[in-house]
Write a protein that holds these residues in place. Structure first.
Motif, PDB file in Angstrom:
ATOM      1  N   ALA A 178       9.963   4.598   3.288  1.00 28.76           N
ATOM      2  CA  ALA A 178       9.648   3.838   2.077  1.00 28.76           C
ATOM      3  C   ALA A 178       8.403   4.421   1.404  1.00 28.76           C
ATOM      4  CB  ALA A 178       9.420   2.373   2.412  1.00 28.76           C
ATOM      5  N   ASP A 179       8.286   4.228   0.108  1.00 26.81           N
ATOM      6  CA  ASP A 179       7.110   4.686  -0.633  1.00 26.81           C
ATOM      7  C   ASP A 179       5.947   3.708  -0.498  1.00 26.81           C
ATOM      8  OD1 ASP A 179       8.388   6.988  -1.587  1.00 26.81           O
ATOM      9  OD2 ASP A 179       9.253   5.886  -3.284  1.00 26.81           O
ATOM     10  N   ASP A 180       6.257   2.458  -0.156  1.00 24.91           N
ATOM     11  CA  ASP A 180       5.237   1.423  -0.013  1.00 24.91           C
ATOM     12  C   ASP A 180       5.386   0.772   1.352  1.00 24.91           C
ATOM     13  OD1 ASP A 180       4.075  -1.457  -0.330  1.00 24.91           O
ATOM     14  OD2 ASP A 180       3.331  -0.362  -2.079  1.00 24.91           O
ATOM     15  N   THR A 181       4.280   0.498   2.035  1.00 27.61           N
ATOM     16  CA  THR A 181       4.357  -0.085   3.374  1.00 27.61           C
ATOM     17  C   THR A 181       5.059  -1.440   3.372  1.00 27.61           C
ATOM     18  OG1 THR A 181       2.136  -1.029   3.074  1.00 27.61           O
ATOM     19  CG2 THR A 181       2.283   1.112   4.170  1.00 27.61           C
ATOM     20  N   MET A 221       0.849  -1.192   0.000  1.00 25.40           N
ATOM     21  CA  MET A 221       0.000   0.000   0.000  1.00 25.40           C
ATOM     22  C   MET A 221       0.886   1.244   0.000  1.00 25.40           C
ATOM     23  SD  MET A 221      -3.041   1.049   2.666  1.00 25.40           S
ATOM     24  CE  MET A 221      -3.943  -0.430   2.247  1.00 25.40           C
ATOM     25  N   ARG A 222       0.511   2.241  -0.815  1.00 29.01           N
ATOM     26  CA  ARG A 222       1.311   3.451  -0.894  1.00 29.01           C
ATOM     27  C   ARG A 222       1.216   4.249   0.411  1.00 29.01           C
ATOM     28  NH1 ARG A 222      -1.623   5.061  -5.297  1.00 29.01           N
ATOM     29  NH2 ARG A 222      -1.781   7.132  -4.344  1.00 29.01           N
ATOM     30  N   VAL A 223       2.359   4.700   0.887  1.00 23.98           N
ATOM     31  CA  VAL A 223       2.408   5.455   2.139  1.00 23.98           C
ATOM     32  C   VAL A 223       1.680   6.790   2.012  1.00 23.98           C
ATOM     33  CG1 VAL A 223       3.975   6.601   3.747  1.00 23.98           C
ATOM     34  CG2 VAL A 223       4.530   4.322   2.885  1.00 23.98           C
ATOM     35  N   ASP A 224       1.720   7.399   0.826  1.00 21.77           N
ATOM     36  CA  ASP A 224       1.103   8.719   0.675  1.00 21.77           C
ATOM     37  C   ASP A 224      -0.423   8.671   0.807  1.00 21.77           C
ATOM     38  OD1 ASP A 224       0.382   7.582  -1.747  1.00 21.77           O
ATOM     39  OD2 ASP A 224       1.581   8.950  -2.986  1.00 21.77           O
ATOM     40  N   LEU A 225      -1.009   7.478   0.795  1.00 22.80           N
ATOM     41  CA  LEU A 225      -2.454   7.365   1.011  1.00 22.80           C
ATOM     42  C   LEU A 225      -2.838   7.734   2.443  1.00 22.80           C
ATOM     43  CD1 LEU A 225      -3.201   4.024  -0.893  1.00 22.80           C
ATOM     44  CD2 LEU A 225      -3.701   6.356  -1.650  1.00 22.80           C
TER      45      LEU A 225
END
Length: 243
Positions: free
Chosen positions: A229-232, A1-5
């Motif tokens: 990271a960009d992704d969890t 899952m994208r962290v920016d969400l």
């Protein structure tokens, strides 16, 4: 899952630098399937539960695990900070060092040199190993209960970064960041949900027939680390100990 969400805006003026008083006056959001959201306070919790329900509490106790010291390497001296997070032996702790680039294996670090005490010159450590991302294994000159006593004398309560950036820790934090049922020393950060409970709230839960159970999970300093990271899936989670 994208962290920016998970990004959201948090206005500076909404960041509490001290806990609510009394503790159970903190706000509580109630979410029930198919029902509108309810804006309540923590002291309303007994009315939201039923007789026979069980609440599970973490009875870990926060220690003053943040140390300020001087690294000496020959004639070179530099200020460093250590946040202890896992004890691996009576005299050894894994720690996050800041700034990590200032330390190397074999360095001597002198902690607790900002005042006069019987521990002056003894709360010193050697960097036994240097890991990634500023992590290091520290071997202290003191061990066991003597090291524990020195940490309580010289250590600081690690504050969440969003608070630490705005003020220094003080004596009040030693009580504010401890639950009323804390028993087992070892955490370097508070199990924050438990901070909202008071003796009065416990009494109200008892009167309602709500049961309590306790576990121990020592919250580690990894809770303070940012997710880079960009992704969890790529984020490294640091281990915590419990029973």
């Amino acid at each position: 899952m994208r962290v920016d969400l998970f990004d959201f805006e948090l206005p500076e003026e909404r960041i509490a630098l001290r806990p609510a008083e009394p503790r159970d006056s903190a706000r509580l959001l109630v979410v029930e399937p198919g029902e509108p959201l309810q804006d309540r306070v923590v002291r309303d919790l007994p009315s939201l539960l039923r007789q026979g329900d069980v609440l599970v509490f973490n009875d870990t106790k926060v220690i003053p695990a943040q140390l300020k010291g001087m690294r000496k390497r020959g004639e070179a001296v530099a200020q460093v900070e250590a946040t202890l997070h896992i004890r691996v032996a009576p005299d050894r702790w894994q720690a996050f060092m800041r700034p990590g680039k200032r330390i190397a294996a074999g360095d001597r670090i002198h902690f607790g040199h900002d005042g006069s005490s019987c521990f002056l010159g003894q709360l010193d450590a050697t960097v036994l190993e240097k890991g990634e991302a500023g992590e290091a294994l520290l071997g202290f000159d003191l061990s066991g209960p003597f090291l524990d006593e020195a940490l309580h004398a010289f250590g600081h309560i690690p504050l969440p970064p969003y608070i630490a950036s705005k003020r220094d820790d003080d004596e009040r934090d030693r009580a504010d960041y401890q639950t009323i049922y804390a028993r087992e020393e070892g955490a370097v950060a508070a199990p924050t949900a438990g901070l909202h409970f008071t003796p009065e709230l416990f009494a109200a839960l008892d009167a309602r027939g709500i049961e309590r159970r306790f576990v121990t999970l020592h919250v580690g300093a990894g809770t303070f680390l940012p997710v880079k990271a960009d992704d969890t899936a790529d984020h490294k989670m640091h281990a915590e100990t419990g029973s």
